[in-house]
Write an enzyme that holds these catalytic residues in place. Structure first.
Site, short mmCIF file in Angstrom:
data_model
loop_
_atom_site.label_atom_id
_atom_site.label_comp_id
_atom_site.label_asym_id
_atom_site.label_seq_id
_atom_site.Cartn_x
_atom_site.Cartn_y
_atom_site.Cartn_z
N TYR A 71 12.35 4.52 11.98
CA TYR A 71 12.31 5.54 11.14
C TYR A 71 13.58 6.48 10.90
CZ TYR A 71 7.26 4.82 11.82
OH TYR A 71 5.90 4.20 11.79
N PRO A 88 -3.32 6.00 6.97
CA PRO A 88 -4.75 6.41 6.89
C PRO A 88 -4.99 6.92 5.52
CG PRO A 88 -3.22 8.18 7.63
CD PRO A 88 -2.36 6.92 7.61
N LEU A 89 -4.51 6.95 4.37
CA LEU A 89 -4.94 7.15 3.08
C LEU A 89 -4.57 6.03 2.12
CD1 LEU A 89 -3.88 10.95 2.89
CD2 LEU A 89 -6.42 9.87 3.30
N GLY A 90 -4.41 4.96 2.59
CA GLY A 90 -3.81 3.70 2.04
C GLY A 90 -2.71 4.03 1.15
#
Length: 278
Positions: free
Chosen positions: A64, A210-212
């Site tokens: 990252y 996690p929220l696509g």
């Protein structure tokens, strides 16, 4: 907005207790996850605010930035009195290409962990995860390198990421696996079998994305019931879907961070869960 993280807890590796709603630090970088963020002070403020709210599980990776997210975490939070930090190795990147090439060669992994230890300002990484299997390298050979890190005291717990049930079982034959990190959200439950395996063996399951893609159509009525956003409902559903689930929503904004943490206060009814899953 949230005043504290109200999610319940999970014992990583059976011994290190964290709140199940964590923080993913991928977005504390520049565009396309390359280079530093526009405002590094704000990025450090987000990290410090997260721990102030009781978010004690922080997830990152050496890729990252590359190296940027880990450096900022080290600057903001070391010596980690209030945080359990997980990072990953096994992908290499540079500042010219947004691709994510895999590299599971033991020599590369040994070089990678030394950089992570330095940037995170620690002698032992709480949780070190193999970022993605490398088809050019025997999977057991790569995982064995992580086992060696644990034996050498460089790593407390070992995790794997982007794996099938078969790969997870192979890894567990080599070293104790504390967590699995696979893509998972309301709209993408491809890895339900991996999640169920983790439940059966008390392995933490960290859903990345996690929220696509952010498309949560159809949750507006449930969200209205709780005076919440659809994104908050999506996080609340993850927390209630499995006791081993460790969502790590990420952001570069303090306000958005507080909104995410507020999702830990939502208690969905059985009917609402049926609506969401339908």
């Amino acid at each position: 907005m949230a005043t504290e993280n109200r999610s319940d807890t999970f014992d990583i590796g059976g011994k290190d207790t964290v709140h199940r709603l964590g923080f993913g630090a991928m977005r504390l970088t520049g565009e396309e996850i390359i280079g530093p963020p526009d405002d590094e002070d704000e990025a450090r403020d987000v990290l410090q605010r997260a721990t102030d709210l009781g978010v004690d599980f922080i997830d990152t990776a050496d890729s990252y930035g590359p190296a940027v997210s880990e450096r900022l975490i080290g600057e903001a939070l070391a010596p980690y009195d209030d945080a359990f930090v997980a990072t990953k190795g096994g992908l290499w990147r540079d500042d010219r290409d947004a691709a994510w090439p895999r590299c599971g060669e033991p020599g590369y992994l040994r070089n990678a962990i030394l950089g992570s230890l330095d940037r995170l300002r620690t002698d032992e990484i709480d949780l070190y995860q193999f970022h993605r299997p490398d088809p050019e390298v025997d999977y057991e050979e790569s995982v064995n390198t992580f086992a060696e890190f644990k034996d050498e005291g460089k790593v407390n717990h070992v995790g794997v990421s982007n794996v099938s049930v078969d790969q997870l079982e192979t890894a567990r034959d080599v070293v104790e696996i504390a967590t699995v990190q696979n893509q998972y959200n309301i709209g993408d439950r491809e890895h339900e079998a991996v999640l169920e395996y983790c439940e059966d063996h008390d392995i933490g399951f960290i859903p990345w994305a996690p929220l696509g893609s952010g498309e949560l159509d159809g949750l507006d009525e449930v969200a209205t019931n709780h005076d919440a956003t659809e994104y908050q409902v999506g996080l609340a559903w993850l927390l209630q879907h499995s006791p081993v689930m460790l969502p790590i929503p990420g952001t570069s904004s303090v306000d958005h961070l507080e909104e995410n943490v507020a999702a830990s206060e939502i208690d969905l009814t059985d009917d609402e869960i049926a609506t969401i899953e339908g």
